[in-house]
Enzyme design. Structure first.
Site, PDB file in Angstrom:
ATOM      1  N   ASP A   1       3.650 -14.627  11.912  1.00 45.55           N
ATOM      2  CA  ASP A   1       2.285 -15.020  11.545  1.00 45.55           C
ATOM      3  C   ASP A   1       1.349 -13.826  11.777  1.00 45.55           C
ATOM      4  OD1 ASP A   1      -0.253 -16.028  11.366  1.00 45.55           O
ATOM      5  OD2 ASP A   1       0.150 -17.825  12.551  1.00 45.55           O
TER       6      ASP A   1
ATOM      7  N   LYS B   1      -7.473  -0.812  11.509  1.00 46.63           N
ATOM      8  CA  LYS B   1      -6.822  -1.186  10.245  1.00 46.63           C
ATOM      9  C   LYS B   1      -5.601  -0.292  10.041  1.00 46.63           C
ATOM     10  CE  LYS B   1      -6.071  -1.271   5.639  1.00 46.63           C
ATOM     11  NZ  LYS B   1      -5.230  -0.380   4.834  1.00 46.63           N
TER      12      LYS B   1
ATOM     13  N   GLU C   1       0.821  -1.227   0.000  1.00 42.75           N
ATOM     14  CA  GLU C   1       0.000   0.000   0.000  1.00 42.75           C
ATOM     15  C   GLU C   1       0.852   1.273   0.000  1.00 42.75           C
ATOM     16  OE1 GLU C   1      -3.289  -0.017   2.792  1.00 42.75           O
ATOM     17  OE2 GLU C   1      -3.347   2.170   2.785  1.00 42.75           O
TER      18      GLU C   1
ATOM     19  N   HIS D   1      -2.019  10.684   0.320  1.00 40.66           N
ATOM     20  CA  HIS D   1      -2.113   9.351  -0.257  1.00 40.66           C
ATOM     21  C   HIS D   1      -2.082   9.424  -1.792  1.00 40.66           C
ATOM     22  CE1 HIS D   1      -3.156   5.198   0.742  1.00 40.66           C
ATOM     23  NE2 HIS D   1      -3.671   5.165  -0.472  1.00 40.66           N
TER      24      HIS D   1
END
Ligand code: MEV
Length: 442
Positions: free
Chosen positions: A288, A272, A95, A385
């Site tokens: 993991d 998130k 991202e 962004h």
């Protein structure tokens, strides 16, 4: 002690100098700077230059039905100073702008304050389930009577390696869980200190090993043995304190944090964003990330409602941010020791223990969250962004090398005018540029 503080101050200064202008450097210059920091060896640089190749036979060791490798970009977040120690943070992620935001926010934090971390509790949890307990009280008494002996034999027969390193199985407990049909389950918990491993394999083995003695002592049928990812017995905390900030900005960040505390829809997005900082480190170091994700989200519901795992508030003139979550990681075993890129990333981080790696992840997650909240409550997320995303759109539209600067400039203009940009804009701009050029040709 004084000399230790002095040396980490010097180290921090050196890192801070070498990180100056880092994002503007080309890759070869970045390699040089990271070598100067001691984060990369000449061998690491050769490996990276060659595209970090990993043999397919290694993939065969990890998974089944292998076809190949899936590569993600690997970068480093800069400017992090955690508990006074400077870090180079490896991040594997697709991202755009995560690494830029982390590095920029870490610099802002360094200029205005500090990041502190800690770990609370060391034990991971294994579960041994008796799905249809006929006599829960009997199970409870059997566990009470036998727990010390079971811990002893598990340590002797399964976890002796951990015991030698100062860890191992520590204790056992039992919980009653309603079945929902009038009956109860008995769920026996086994607590173990996994030292520098994540501990999944060892705790699962311990639980399975204890199945027979438990059945013999209780007269009940054990139905399942597996670790729990809700590791509320091994919590990592990070805390950011910043001074000298604009009052209005602190209020906005506090408000944004309240939103994420109170509204689960916002909390999911907030968390998130926190995991944007954590997952890429987990991937880079071969940990993991599904286990951590599961644990973090489960822990976020501990009050009965899904909430943010971070909190920001003003304490007089100080902006204080806190994160608390189970971030159970390993620096030995499994992919961490087999995958050459993961091994290199762990060396780059210079995190000497699983605990330190967890603390670093908590710090980066909290800082990443701060960066997002700052952007969201001021300029909005699109600006930063999309500016970076313009590059991807330009390439996605099929621009050739010599066309890239013009297309990027035009897209930036469109973005500042319309606050919106998409691939169709890039295609349109490219079409115009080519048509213009065609007209100019004799
Ligand atoms: C995007 O990847 C992450 C954010 O949505 C996080 C947030 O909203 O806090 C910007």
């Amino acid at each position: 002690m004084a000399s230790k503080i002095d040396s980490s101050e010097n180290e921090a200064e050196r890192y801070s100098e070498l990180f100056q202008g880092f994002s503007k450097l080309d890759r070869e210059e970045r390699f040089l700077r990271l070598q100067e920091m001691g984060a990369l060896s000449p061998e690491d640089v050769r490996f990276l230059r060659a595209g970090a190749p990993v043999g397919l036979d290694l993939a065969e060791k990890f998974i089944e039905n292998v076809l190949g490798f899936f590569q993600l970009p690997l970068g480093v977040a800069t400017n992090f100073e955690i508990d006074g120690k400077p870090y180079v943070i490896p991040m594997a992620v697709e991202e755009t702008s995560i690494i830029a935001a982390a590095s920029k926010t870490a610099k802002w934090v360094r200029e205005h304050g500090r990041i502190m971390t800690s770990m609370h509790g060391r034990e991971i949890i294994g579960q041994i389930q008796i799905a249809k307990a006929t006599d829960f009280q009997n199970v409870r008494e059997a566990v009470k009577r036998n727990a010390a002996h079971w811990v002893e034999i598990a340590n002797r027969d399964v976890a002796s390696g951990l015991v030698r390193r100062g860890g191992g199985v520590k204790r056992m407990d039992v919980r009653q869980v309603e079945r929902g049909d009038g009956g109860v389950m008995a769920v026996i918990h086994v607590f173990a200190d996994p030292c520098d491993a994540m501990g999944a394999n060892i705790i699962n083995q311990v639980c399975e090993y204890l199945k027979l003695p438990i059945e013999a002592a209780t007269g009940e049928k054990v139905t399942m043995c597996i670790l729990s990812n809700l590791v509320d017995t091994r919590l990592t905390r990070a805390r950011v304190e910043m001074v000298g900030l604009d009052d209005d900005l602190m209020e906005r960040i506090e408000e944004a944090s309240l939103f994420a505390q109170q509204d689960p829809y916002r909390a999911a997005t907030n968390n998130k964003g926190v995991l944007n900082g954590i997952d890429p480190i987990l991937i880079a170091t071969g940990n993991d990330w599904r286990a951590v994700e599961a644990g973090v989200h489960a822990y976020a519901t501990q009050t009965g409602q899904y909430r943010s795992i971070t909190r920001w508030r003003r304490e007089k003139n100080v902006l204080v941010g806190e994160l608390e979550a189970p971030i159970v990681l390993g620096v030995v075993g499994g992919v961490t020791t087999l995958h050459p890129t993961a091994k290199m990333c762990l060396r780059m981080l210079k995190a000497g223990s699983a605990e330190e790696l967890s603390r670093v992840c908590a710090a980066v997650g909290l800082v990443q969250n701060l960066g997002a909240l700052r952007a969201l409550t001021t300029v909005g997320i699109i600006e930063g962004h999309m500016k970076l995303h313009i590059k991807n759109l330009t390439l996605g539209a099929g621009a050739e090398e010599r066309e890239i600067p013009y297309v990027q400039k035009r897209l930036e203009e469109i973005l500042s005018l319309h606050k919106r940009i998409s691939l169709s804009h890039a295609i349109e701009v490219l079409k115009e540029l080519r048509a213009e050029r065609a007209r100019e040709l004799p």
